[in-house]
Structures are given as structure tokens and as C-alpha cells.
Scaffold this motif. Structure first.
Motif: not given
Length: 459
Positions: A305-326
Motif C-alpha cells: 500500500s502507498g499509505v502506511n498506518a500513520s497516514g503518510a504516503i509512501d508510493k514506493a511501498d505501494g508497488w511492493s508486497l510488504s504485508r503477507k498472510n497465509y
């Protein structure tokens, strides 16, 4: 060069031309018909491919043992306010970040990827019932093909017999033309010598025209039979390019036919037998509907997501799969309220099964009576043929006597032509009797479900 020599040259040329054309004709044996119908007729190829297509239903039923795996990846560029996620026509609804305090329309990236595995290793007999049903349906498709092939082969054999009969008639009518023409030539001589009235010549000319007309009608019928024969066998040849190789049938009687065999070999019986099996397997499949269903599942999911938990915008993180679940789990379900539906279907298919059993009994009875009738007709036709041979021989002997009497002036034209007509009728009757004898043998072969009963009699 005298006239007789010219006629000899013309006749020789005509004979050589006829022999050349005859040699170019394609011989067609009656035993070849069975193979030609199966290999060359387009309709039979269609039935064959339909049978092959039903075989894949068996593989599809067995294929349900394999797990079902779905994977997907999505990337999007949506507004900051995308709280619940943008709607995509795929597997995942990715969100761009946490809820926002206000309306912010700045676009931010969001990505998601996931995989879902679903497996049904245990179906409590439902899979095996589906496989049995698909197998029975495949057998039914093959039975349909075998029945259609059997009917077409029978039709081809029947047409071949009729064509041989018409060919025999053409020979008979040609002999009648020759006899009439000989009578005409004789009457011309007698008329010139004053031994016979001129009306005899006119009557012979009329009889000759009628004889030629009769031959033309039979030739037309013969051509039509050959055309039908080439259609059934799938031959590309023109009818006049086909030569019937087995023409001695109408000079010999078939041997004794076997009528002891049961109906199991008949394609019609086999079709209804397999049709009953399809209903039986369908009933089994219905009875196993009201059973539990066990699913094993597992999935893996990752998002960026390009928006983190604090509400700040991080567009680079939006293009990566940083949160994983199984996850993985087992699910068992039971269709409680389908009980009445299953019971109604069981009654429905039970009634259908009884109908199939009764139909099979009727087919068995029909085939038995068909065989009895065919055997009786066969015995009677053998006796009729023997009498037809006697009648033909007697008519031929009587006509030879009438010719001598006519030449001696003891009988008139009417008596001679009646004897000639009786001979023609006896000869055509003899050919027809032989035809019916072979047709009755073919009927026995059909009732037996084994066309070899007929073809084995060919010499």
C-alpha cells in the motif's frame, strides 16, 4: 472394301471400346462394403468422433481428484480515500491503506497477490459414482455408433443385392430383346415369301419396342441403386464406374443359417442394455448427493500500500508486497434440506430404470420373433426358388417348341408371343426368388446381430 467387312471393323472397334471401358470400372465385392461403410462414409465418422468426445467425460470425472489452484496479481493507482478497496474484475479487492480522516484525492499505488488451493480428496463415493456414470455414457455412445454402423452396413448389403438382381434383370430383358428381334427377322422372311401375314411383322415391331422400353426402365433403376450404393459406402466414383463383382449370387442358394445364437450380440440389444446401465449409474449418483462434502483449502496473500498506518504516503511501498498472510483449513458441509429433493430424484430414476428393463425385455422378445420369422421366410424362399427354377426350365423348353411350331405354321403370333412372355416372367421370377432367398438370409444375420452369418455364405 465391301459392306460386310466395314461392319466387321465397326463391330470389332465397338467391342474393343466396351472392353476398355469395362476394364476401367472399379470392382466392388460385397465383403468390401462392410469396411467401406465404416471407413469412408462421412456420417459414420461423425458418430465415431461423437463417441470419442464422450470419452473425455470419464477423464473429466477422474480429474476432480486434482486440487484446484487459483493465483492472481493486481496493481492499481487509486485515490487516498480508497478505504474498502477498488473493485476489480479479478480475484482480489486491494485497499490502498488505512481509513483516512478526510477526503484526500491524491492518487497512491496499491498491489496485491494471492493464491488459493482447494482440494476434495474424499467425496464419500460421489466421485466414483460420477466416474461410473461417465463410463456408462461413453459405452452408450459406442453402442450408438455400433448400432448406426450395423444399420448402414445392412442397408448397403441390401442395396447391393437389389443391384445384382437388377443387373440380372437387364440380362434377362436383353435376352428377351434378342428373342423378339429374331422373331421379327423371321417374320420379315415369312412375309416376303407369303407364308405369314404382314401384321405379324408389325406386332413383332411393337413387341420389340416394348422389350427395349422394359430394359431402359430396369437400367434406370439399376443406375439409381448403384448411386445409392456409392452414397452409403462413401465411394467418390460415379455409378457407371462401379462394377459389381459378386453377381453369381442369383445362381446359387445360400447355405443353412444359424438361428440358435441369443440376442446379446445384436447392436440394438447392446444399446438398450447399456442405456439401462446409464440409468443405474445415474441412480447411484443421485443417492450419493445427500452425503457430506469435505474440502481442504489453503491460501497465501500479500499486499502493498502507498499509505502506511500513520497516514503518510509512501508510493514506493505501494508497488511492493510488504504485508503477507497465509492460511489453511478444513471445511465439511452437509446438504440437510436436500433430503426431499434426493428422495424425489431417487423415485424418478427408479421408475426410469424399470422402464429401461421393460424396454430391454421387449427388445429381446422382438429380436426372438424377428429371428423366427426370418428363419421361416428363409425355409419357404428356398422351396420357392427350387420351384422357380423348374418353372423357368419348363417355360424355356415350351418356348423353343413354340418357335418351331410358329416356323412350321402350326401356331400364330399370339401363341408365340404369349410363350415368350411366359418365359420372360419365369426368368424374372427365378431371379426374384433367388433374391428373396438371399434377403431372408440377410434378415437372419440382422436378427443374430452378426452380418458374418450372411457374408460367410459367399463363395
Amino acid at each position: 472394301m465391301n459392306a460386310s467387312y466395314k461392319r466387321m471393323i465397326i463391330l470389332s472397334s465397338a467391342v474393343l471400346f466396351s472392353l476398355s471401358a469395362y476394364g476401367q470400372r472399379k470392382p466392388l465385392h460385397i465383403k468390401d462394403i462392410l469396411t467401406l461403410v465404416q471407413s469412408s462414409q462421412p456420417q459414420m465418422k461423425a458418430y465415431e468422433e461423437q463417441a470419442k468426445s464422450s470419452q473425455y467425460n470419464v477423464r473429466l470425472a477422474k480429474n476432480t481428484l486434482l486440487p484446484d489452484v487459483n493465483i492472481g496479481y493486481q496493481a492499481g493507482y487509486a485515490t487516498y480515500n480508497n478505504i474498502t478497496g477498488m473493485s476489480y474484475p479479478g480475484l482480489i479487492l486491494p485497499i490502498s491503506g488505512p481509513p483516512s480522516a478526510g477526503n484526500i484525492y491524491d492518487p497512491v499505488p496499491g498491489t496485491a497477490a494471492g493464491a488459493m488451493v482447494k482440494w476434495n480428496p474424499l467425496t464419500f463415493g460421489q466421485r466414483s459414482a460420477a466416474i461410473e456414470k461417465a463410463t456408462a455414457q461413453y459405452k452408450l455412445a459406442n453402442s450408438t455408433y455400433n448400432d448406426a454402423l450395423f444399420r448402414q452396413q445392412y442397408a448397403a448389403l441390401s442395396v447391393y443385392l437389389d443391384a445384382v438382381y437388377l443387373q440380372k434383370l437387364m440380362q434377362t430383358y436383353q435376352s428377351n430383346i434378342d428373342r423378339t428381334d429374331a422373331g421379327l427377322q423371321q417374320s420379315l422372311v415369312f412375309t416376303r415369301e407369303g407364308l405369314r401375314p404382314g401384321i405379324d411383322t408389325t406386332q413383332f415391331q411393337s413387341a420389340l419396342a416394348q422389350a427395349k422400353t422394359d430394359l431402359l426402365i430396369v437400367q434406370r433403376q439399376y443406375y439409381a441403386q448403384l448411386a445409392e450404393l456409392t452414397r452409403i459406402t462413401g465411394l467418390p466414383d460415379l455409378p457407371d464406374q462401379v462394377l459389381l463383382a459378386d453377381t453369381t449370387l442369383l445362381n446359387q442358394l445360400p447355405q443353412m443359417a444359424d438361428t440358435i445364437a441369443g440376442p446379446a450380440a445384436n447392436p440394438v440389444y447392446q444399446y438398450y442394455q447399456v442405456k439401462k446401465e446409464v440409468t443405474q449409474t445415474s441412480l447411484k449418483e443421485v443417492t450419493r448427493i445427500w452425503r457430506p462434502k469435505l474440502d481442504l483449502w489453503a491460501n497465501a496473500y500479500a499486499r502493498g500500500s502507498g499509505v502506511n498506518a500513520s497516514g503518510a504516503i509512501d508510493k514506493a511501498d505501494g508497488w511492493s508486497l510488504s504485508r503477507k498472510n497465509y492460511g489453511a483449513g478444513v471445511q465439511i458441509s452437509f446438504p440437510i434440506l436436500q433430503f426431499s429433493e434426493v428422495q424425489l430424484k431417487k423415485k424418478q430414476y427408479s421408475a426410469m430404470l424399470k422402464a429401461d428393463e421393460a424396454q430391454l425385455d421387449q427388445v429381446t422378445l422382438n429380436l426372438q420373433k424377428q429371428k423366427e420369422t426370418a428363419r421361416y421366410n428363409y425355409d419357404q424362399n428356398i422351396l420357392i426358388t427350387k420351384q422357380a427354377v423348374v418353372q423357368s426350365q419348363a417355360a424355356r423348353f415350351a418356348f423353343e417348341g413354340l418357335k418351331l411350331s410358329y416356323a412350321s405354321g402350326l401356331v400364330d403370333f399370339t401363341r408365340l408371343i404369349q410363350g415368350q412372355y411366359d418365359l420372360l416372367k419365369a426368368e424374372t421370377g427365378e431371379a426374384g426368388a433367388f433374391l428373396q432367398a438371399w434377403h431372408s438370409l440377410l434378415d437372419i444375420a440382422v436378427a443374430n446381430g452378426q452380418l458374418a452369418t450372411f457374408t460367410d455364405n459367399l463363395k
